[in-house]
Write an enzyme that holds these catalytic residues in place. Structure first.
Site: not given
Ligand SMILES: *Cc1c(COP(=O)(O)O)cnc(C)c1O
Length: 363
Positions: A104, A173, A197
């Site tokens: 990511w 993030d 998540k």
């Molecule tokens: C799932 C995830 C993303 C992407 O998320 P979306 O909402 O599908 O764009 C980005 N960063 C991390 C750490 C993730 O687990």
């Protein structure tokens, strides 16, 4: 009623059963609204109460200081990969630094490069994203536009155990470990997390941004891509993902009611993860963990077996035992068990016991 399986999916992922039941109970008539959350105006008093509730629960859980805005934005965490450099790098005259500990973070870099000078401060790619840097060893320049990192890399199962202490505009993030443990929000410029998540269903991305970053943001941005639009309109500039925000409100209420706060939540998560790592470490090499020990994720446990055939057999047999979504991400293979806040200890025990039985039968 059909039977609910144990869902180890990385996202969208399992939600707390009491939350799903409450959403079911209120689905046709949201209390005070006489209609479904799917049908009501986002300008109604009933929705105001929900979005205010979600924000205030998040503020409580994370002790978010007054000088931070809490925003609910669409487009997923992936859109934040772009919005962050558009707002904070484009007109800054500075460079952005990225610490890349997995897939990511690497995607985030690609978007930043389109906006301005981007430096990769640390890259864990070579050993296959198994580790994280020691904060002290990094050459952090506090005058860069910001320093970006991913607290938990969902695909590789690599997690920072500590948050940075040095001064810089830290941007994180936190999609896959958001509200899984306490975090010193006041050390960050911006924190973001896709809801699907740990916080709710897909649709909303939570952005926690310090107010002075709004003042610094680039001018002339498209309205919807400008953090100021969302801050000035309390996330109600246009139609928000009301259902997602509604469930975030229920999930955060559930954490407050069940656990009291994030310290207790974190202790439960540590306990669940420890059961897996112990099963891996005592397997005499039958299971091999992917992440280095000091940075093993408490949210996404990743491991391999001797060969792909055995991994497929593991996944298929587990599926038949109602243990679903265990295949590692298509880019890395192996096994991944995502054990977010809502995964019960019972579910963890079921999978750990399965691992032991499978090992006995296949060693
Ligand atoms: C799932 C995830 C993303 C992407 O998320 P979306 O909402 O599908 O764009 C980005 N960063 C991390 C750490 C993730 O687990």
């Amino acid at each position: 009623m059909t039977k609910r399986i144990y869902n180890f999916a990385a996202g969208p992922s399992t939600l707390p059963l009491p939350v799903l039941k409450q959403a079911q109970d209120e689905f046709l008539e949201l209390p005070g609204a006489g209609a479904s959350i799917l049908e009501i105006s986002h300008r109604s008093a009933a929705f105001e109460k929900i979005i205010n509730g979600a924000e205030s629960n998040l503020r409580k859980l994370l002790s978010i200081p007054e000088n931070y805005k809490v925003l609910f934005i669409q487009g997923g965490a992936s859109l934040q990969f772009s919005m962050i450099p558009m707002n904070l790098l484009r007109d800054s005259g500075k460079r952005a630094d990225y610490i890349v500990t997995g897939a990511w973070g690497s995607k985030a870099v690609k978007e930043s490069q389109k906006e301005g000078e981007t430096r990769i401060l640390w890259d864990g790619k070579d050993p296959g994203y198994r580790g994280v840097p020691d904060w002290q060893s990094l050459d952090v320049d506090k005058d860069t536009a910001y320093v970006h990192f991913t607290s938990n890399e969902t695909i590789q199962g690599v997690q920072f155990q500590e948050m940075p202490e040095t001064e810089a505009t830290w941007v994180c993030d936190m999609s896959s470990d958001f509200i899984s443990r306490p975090v010193p929000v006041d050390r960050f410029g911006l924190i973001y997390a896709g809801a699907q998540k740990n916080a709710g269903p897909a649709g909303a991305t939570i952005v926690i941004i310090r107010e002075d970053l709004l003042d610094r943001a680039s001018k002339g941005l498209h309205t919807m891509l400008d953090y100021r639009t969302h801050a000035e309109n309390r996330s109600l500039y246009n139609t928000p993902p009301a259902f997602s925000i509604y469930v975030i409100n229920l999930v955060t209420e559930w954490i407050l009611a069940e656990f009291g706060g994030l310290s207790e939540m974190a202790a439960g998560n540590e306990k669940k993860a420890a059961l897996f790592y112990s099963a891996i470490d005592t397997s005499e090499g039958f299971y091999r963990g992917h992440a280095d020990e000091y940075c093993r994720s408490r949210m996404n446990v990743t491991w391999r077996l001797k060969n792909e055939a055995l991994e497929s057999a593991f996944i298929e047999e587990a599926y038949r035992a109602d243990l679903h979504e265990l295949a590692g991400h298509r880019s890395v293979g192996g096994i991944r068990a995502s054990i977010y806040n809502a995964m019960t200890l019972e579910g963890v025990h079921a999978l750990v016991e399965f691992m032991e039985t499978f090992r006995e039968q296949n060693s």
